[in-house]
Design a protein around this motif. Structure first.
Motif, mmCIF file in Angstrom:
data_model
loop_
_atom_site.group_PDB
_atom_site.id
_atom_site.type_symbol
_atom_site.label_atom_id
_atom_site.label_comp_id
_atom_site.label_asym_id
_atom_site.label_seq_id
_atom_site.Cartn_x
_atom_site.Cartn_y
_atom_site.Cartn_z
ATOM 1 N N GLN A 93 0.722 -1.162 0.006
ATOM 2 C CA GLN A 93 0.061 0.088 -0.132
ATOM 3 C C GLN A 93 0.751 1.145 -0.015
ATOM 4 O O GLN A 93 0.396 2.078 -0.625
ATOM 5 N N GLU A 94 1.904 1.146 0.591
ATOM 6 C CA GLU A 94 2.677 2.278 0.693
ATOM 7 C C GLU A 94 3.498 2.668 -0.667
ATOM 8 O O GLU A 94 3.692 3.733 -1.048
ATOM 9 N N LEU A 95 3.490 1.486 -1.423
ATOM 10 C CA LEU A 95 4.279 1.762 -2.888
ATOM 11 C C LEU A 95 3.196 2.000 -3.949
ATOM 12 O O LEU A 95 3.414 1.977 -5.068
ATOM 13 N N GLY A 96 1.763 2.194 -3.498
ATOM 14 C CA GLY A 96 0.851 2.348 -4.440
ATOM 15 C C GLY A 96 0.475 1.198 -5.084
ATOM 16 O O GLY A 96 0.158 1.180 -6.162
ATOM 17 N N LYS A 97 0.654 -0.069 -4.583
ATOM 18 C CA LYS A 97 0.272 -1.217 -5.150
ATOM 19 C C LYS A 97 0.777 -1.419 -6.537
ATOM 20 O O LYS A 97 0.148 -1.990 -7.461
ATOM 21 N N GLN A 98 2.113 -1.086 -6.709
ATOM 22 C CA GLN A 98 2.931 -1.308 -7.921
ATOM 23 C C GLN A 98 3.295 -2.920 -8.061
ATOM 24 O O GLN A 98 3.396 -3.210 -9.163
ATOM 25 N N TYR A 99 3.398 -3.395 -6.770
ATOM 26 C CA TYR A 99 3.830 -4.840 -7.066
ATOM 27 C C TYR A 99 2.811 -5.442 -5.832
ATOM 28 O O TYR A 99 2.472 -5.020 -4.970
ATOM 29 N N ASP A 100 2.623 -6.844 -6.381
ATOM 30 C CA ASP A 100 1.991 -7.812 -5.645
ATOM 31 C C ASP A 100 2.843 -8.410 -4.101
ATOM 32 O O ASP A 100 3.839 -8.018 -4.302
ATOM 33 N N ILE A 101 2.255 -9.175 -3.355
ATOM 34 C CA ILE A 101 3.018 -9.551 -2.178
ATOM 35 C C ILE A 101 4.001 -10.425 -2.526
ATOM 36 O O ILE A 101 4.987 -10.590 -2.016
ATOM 37 N N GLN A 102 3.841 -11.369 -3.659
ATOM 38 C CA GLN A 102 4.621 -12.297 -4.058
ATOM 39 C C GLN A 102 5.947 -11.754 -4.644
ATOM 40 O O GLN A 102 7.054 -12.159 -4.481
ATOM 41 N N GLU A 103 5.778 -10.497 -5.307
ATOM 42 C CA GLU A 103 6.980 -9.890 -6.005
ATOM 43 C C GLU A 103 7.663 -9.339 -4.891
ATOM 44 O O GLU A 103 8.952 -9.383 -5.028
ATOM 45 N N LEU A 104 6.941 -8.860 -3.827
ATOM 46 C CA LEU A 104 7.630 -8.076 -3.049
ATOM 47 C C LEU A 104 8.507 -8.984 -2.097
ATOM 48 O O LEU A 104 9.853 -8.765 -1.492
ATOM 49 N N ASP A 115 24.895 -14.031 16.440
ATOM 50 C CA ASP A 115 25.088 -13.237 17.492
ATOM 51 C C ASP A 115 25.067 -11.980 17.522
ATOM 52 O O ASP A 115 25.916 -10.989 17.886
ATOM 53 N N SER A 116 24.331 -11.470 16.545
ATOM 54 C CA SER A 116 24.080 -9.782 16.352
ATOM 55 C C SER A 116 22.597 -9.463 16.455
ATOM 56 O O SER A 116 21.735 -10.350 16.152
ATOM 57 N N GLN A 117 22.394 -8.404 17.007
ATOM 58 C CA GLN A 117 20.998 -7.791 16.998
ATOM 59 C C GLN A 117 20.733 -6.783 15.895
ATOM 60 O O GLN A 117 19.630 -6.162 15.927
ATOM 61 N N VAL A 118 21.466 -6.935 14.901
ATOM 62 C CA VAL A 118 21.230 -6.009 13.728
ATOM 63 C C VAL A 118 20.380 -6.897 12.794
ATOM 64 O O VAL A 118 21.191 -7.813 12.376
ATOM 65 N N ILE A 119 19.525 -6.344 12.167
ATOM 66 C CA ILE A 119 18.787 -7.034 10.961
ATOM 67 C C ILE A 119 19.061 -6.484 9.821
ATOM 68 O O ILE A 119 18.744 -5.222 9.808
ATOM 69 N N ASP A 120 19.297 -7.181 8.573
ATOM 70 C CA ASP A 120 19.852 -6.183 7.409
ATOM 71 C C ASP A 120 18.458 -6.527 6.553
ATOM 72 O O ASP A 120 18.022 -7.862 6.268
ATOM 73 N N ILE A 121 18.102 -5.733 5.742
ATOM 74 C CA ILE A 121 16.886 -5.948 4.784
ATOM 75 C C ILE A 121 17.564 -5.343 3.582
ATOM 76 O O ILE A 121 17.790 -4.147 3.185
ATOM 77 N N SER A 122 17.463 -6.285 2.591
ATOM 78 C CA SER A 122 18.184 -6.097 1.508
ATOM 79 C C SER A 122 17.149 -6.235 0.193
ATOM 80 O O SER A 122 16.228 -7.068 0.284
ATOM 81 N N VAL A 123 17.205 -5.313 -0.766
ATOM 82 C CA VAL A 123 16.015 -5.405 -1.873
ATOM 83 C C VAL A 123 16.890 -5.353 -2.997
ATOM 84 O O VAL A 123 17.687 -4.683 -3.333
ATOM 85 N N GLU A 124 16.625 -6.143 -4.078
ATOM 86 C CA GLU A 124 17.118 -6.276 -5.470
ATOM 87 C C GLU A 124 16.221 -5.804 -6.322
ATOM 88 O O GLU A 124 15.151 -6.346 -6.443
ATOM 89 N N HIS A 125 16.523 -4.978 -7.275
ATOM 90 C CA HIS A 125 15.835 -4.174 -8.369
ATOM 91 C C HIS A 125 16.554 -3.793 -9.490
ATOM 92 O O HIS A 125 17.561 -3.172 -9.084
ATOM 93 N N PRO A 126 15.939 -3.587 -10.442
ATOM 94 C CA PRO A 126 16.837 -3.320 -11.752
ATOM 95 C C PRO A 126 16.872 -1.463 -11.515
ATOM 96 O O PRO A 126 18.170 -1.100 -12.010
ATOM 97 N N ASP A 127 16.077 -0.964 -10.873
ATOM 98 C CA ASP A 127 16.265 0.427 -10.501
ATOM 99 C C ASP A 127 16.525 0.621 -9.124
ATOM 100 O O ASP A 127 15.880 0.410 -8.334
ATOM 101 N N PRO A 128 17.909 1.224 -8.864
ATOM 102 C CA PRO A 128 18.289 1.734 -7.670
ATOM 103 C C PRO A 128 17.500 2.486 -6.797
ATOM 104 O O PRO A 128 17.446 2.181 -5.495
#
Length: 248
Positions: A93-104, A115-128
């Motif tokens: 919804q934040e992205l305006g429904k440009q992608y469905d849940i499976q694509e995300l 042993d770390s409390q840091v969570i990394d969120i990585s996203v791969e897309h043709p457009d940086p």
């Protein structure tokens, strides 16, 4: 004896088809280069980090092994929640429904170091820029929703994904793909040599002929490459004929 003859055959076939082998390897490398240069879509990666703070009770208590294990399990739980449909639906919804849940779900990767409390969120897309937008939207949505889900407000955004304009794609890895193409070309070239060797039914030596057919070779007839001998014999025969006619 058979091994030596087979080795000689292989060497002979390689020498006779050396340009074919070079052409096959060059064709594979050139094809991969053209694919990477003009067909393959470059993929960029953007990362954002989330810090999971320890609760007040765990800070005041002693840091024993059970407390550390509980914190690590909490981090693993948060990692699973980030990829859950509840978070991805908010991101959609934040992205305006440009992608469905499976694509995300396919674009977003969640991981944390041991042993770390840091969570990394990585996203791969043709457009940086879109990759950074999805990563930041996921982190922001998670920090807003986690107090409602876990009743604990202990998550903060450590760093946001940014676009600098000089990003390099993480996929495809051109150097690795070219080396792989060269390796496949070598395999195809050797397969070509092996097939030519199997289809070769000619005899290369007298010993091979005697061994395979069980015959005894009495002699060899050479192949005349120079025809000057026949050209020199022909005038002599004419001269001999003229001499005999005169005698008659």
């Amino acid at each position: 004896m058979n091994e030596q003859i087979d080795l000689k055959k292989v060497i002979t076939v390689v020498r006779r088809n050396v340009w074919w082998l070079v052409g096959i390897i060059g064709f594979m490398v050139l094809g991969m280069f053209l694919y990477l240069q003009y067909i393959a879509t470059p993929v960029f990666q953007k990362d954002t980090q989330i810090l999971v703070n320890q609760s007040e009770n765990s800070v005041q208590s002693n840091l024993n092994s059970q407390t550390i294990q509980a914190d690590l399990q909490l981090v693993n739980t948060y990692s699973a929640i980030i990829s859950s449909p509840r978070i991805l639906n908010k991101v959609q919804q934040e992205l305006g429904k440009q992608y469905d849940i499976q694509e995300l779900a396919e674009m977003i990767q969640v991981k944390n170091a041991t042993d770390s409390q840091v969570i990394d969120i990585s996203v791969e897309h043709p457009d940086p820029q879109i990759a950074a937008r999805i990563a930041n939207a996921t982190a922001q949505t998670f920090t807003e929703e986690i107090p409602k889900i876990m009743k604990i407000d202990n998550v903060t955004t450590l760093s946001e994904a940014q676009v600098f304009g000089n990003e390099l794609p993480v996929k495809p890895q051109k150097a690795l793909m070219l080396v792989l193409a060269a390796f496949i070309g070598i395999l195809v070239a050797f397969a070509f040599v092996f097939i030519r060797l199997l289809l070769n039914r000619t005899f290369t030596s007298q010993a091979e002929l005697e061994e395979l057919l069980g015959l005894t070779v009495l002699g060899e007839v050479s192949d005349f490459q120079n025809m000057d001998l026949f050209q020199t014999v022909q005038p002599r025969s004419k001269h001999f004929k003229s001499v005999t006619e005169r005698r008659r």
